[in-house]
Design an enzyme around this catalytic site. Sequence first.
Site, mmCIF file in Angstrom:
data_model
loop_
_atom_site.group_PDB
_atom_site.id
_atom_site.type_symbol
_atom_site.label_atom_id
_atom_site.label_comp_id
_atom_site.label_asym_id
_atom_site.label_seq_id
_atom_site.Cartn_x
_atom_site.Cartn_y
_atom_site.Cartn_z
ATOM 1 N N LEU A 104 0.871 -1.177 0.000
ATOM 2 C CA LEU A 104 0.000 0.000 0.000
ATOM 3 C C LEU A 104 0.907 1.226 0.000
ATOM 4 C CD1 LEU A 104 -3.017 0.502 -0.066
ATOM 5 C CD2 LEU A 104 -2.996 0.668 2.427
ATOM 6 N N HIS A 105 1.286 1.648 -1.196
ATOM 7 C CA HIS A 105 2.351 2.637 -1.355
ATOM 8 C C HIS A 105 2.019 4.021 -0.775
ATOM 9 C CE1 HIS A 105 4.244 -0.158 -4.223
ATOM 10 N NE2 HIS A 105 3.094 -0.224 -4.871
ATOM 11 N N ASP A 106 1.052 4.710 -1.361
ATOM 12 C CA ASP A 106 0.902 6.149 -1.136
ATOM 13 C C ASP A 106 0.455 6.559 0.263
ATOM 14 O OD1 ASP A 106 -0.227 6.638 -4.558
ATOM 15 O OD2 ASP A 106 1.789 6.599 -3.705
ATOM 16 N N THR A 148 1.587 5.733 2.946
ATOM 17 C CA THR A 148 2.767 5.904 3.827
ATOM 18 C C THR A 148 3.184 7.365 3.905
ATOM 19 O OG1 THR A 148 4.309 5.484 1.989
ATOM 20 C CG2 THR A 148 3.643 3.577 3.336
#
Length: 312
Positions: A241-243, A245
């Site tokens: 779940l990249h963004d 973070t």
Amino acid sequence: MARKIIIDTDPGQDDAVAILLALASPEELEVLGITAVAGNVPLALTSKNARIVCELAGNIDVPVFAGCEAPLRRRLVTAEHVHGKTGLDGVALPDPAMKLQPAHAVDFLIDALRAAPEGEITLCPLGPLTNIATAFTRAPDIVGRVREIVLMGGAYFEVGNITPAAEFNIYVDPEAAEIVFKSGVPLTVMPLDVTHKALVTKPRVEAFAALGTRVGEVVASWTRFFERFDLEKYGSEGAPLHDPTVIAWLLRPELFSGRHINVEIETASELTRGMTVADWWGVTDRAPNATFMGDIDAEAFFALLTQRLARL
Ligand code: RIB
Ligand code: CA
């Protein structure tokens, strides 16, 4: 006093979750605007999806602007193979009723930074850096007015996800990334090295679904949809779940650790275009220009995310 931020984004399911997390945290974050950029899907869709997400969050007051529809000097590369044709595949959502702002996103970025006191606004890019770089080039006077940039992009130990060498956001517009990384603005980077440790495992998806809210149901559907790409590719137990973070760092920076190092962007070679050449081991005398994150407390990250999504 809430930190004033502008989210620059290419929704994308993970961008969407990041926007939801920001809008669910008004005590800490004041979202001055959302600027859409071409990336995961073309601009017409990213600027539509950003409004869909705001309406899902119940916030139609945050202004949404359309920005650049192509990288500075390259043909646009998109990622429908990950995010689906709409960019928000996984669940059917109504077209937005809220309108796009008439101003171009780059003009909004310039005007907002000129109008605000110096050092007040944080920029949170979650996609290719085309809008930010265009604003910095068109109005160099705003560069020194930015408090800091906290972005998702790049990779070092994790190397590439769109090519063997490059992460997608940087790969799409390496020239824009070079402008941002050389701008001198304080930079905090969430690379794949961190986001690949923030995996949406089955229990975490179930925790979203167990919220019993429309937002929880939608986020669970989104994460189930885009994890299929990573499961196939990485064999991981869930999609990164990249963004979100980026937003989580603004809320609880102690969940992350990294190093202040030099990071340069490859723009010349077609083989390694968009590679973030991170001097993690300090083997050069190049001046540090970025706090490059390497680790995350994933359990605490997902607990924070789930708890905040429950508010919407
Ligand atoms: O490489 C991951 C990044 O590319 C994320 O921001 C995702 O949304 C895509 O834009
Ligand atoms: Ca993104």
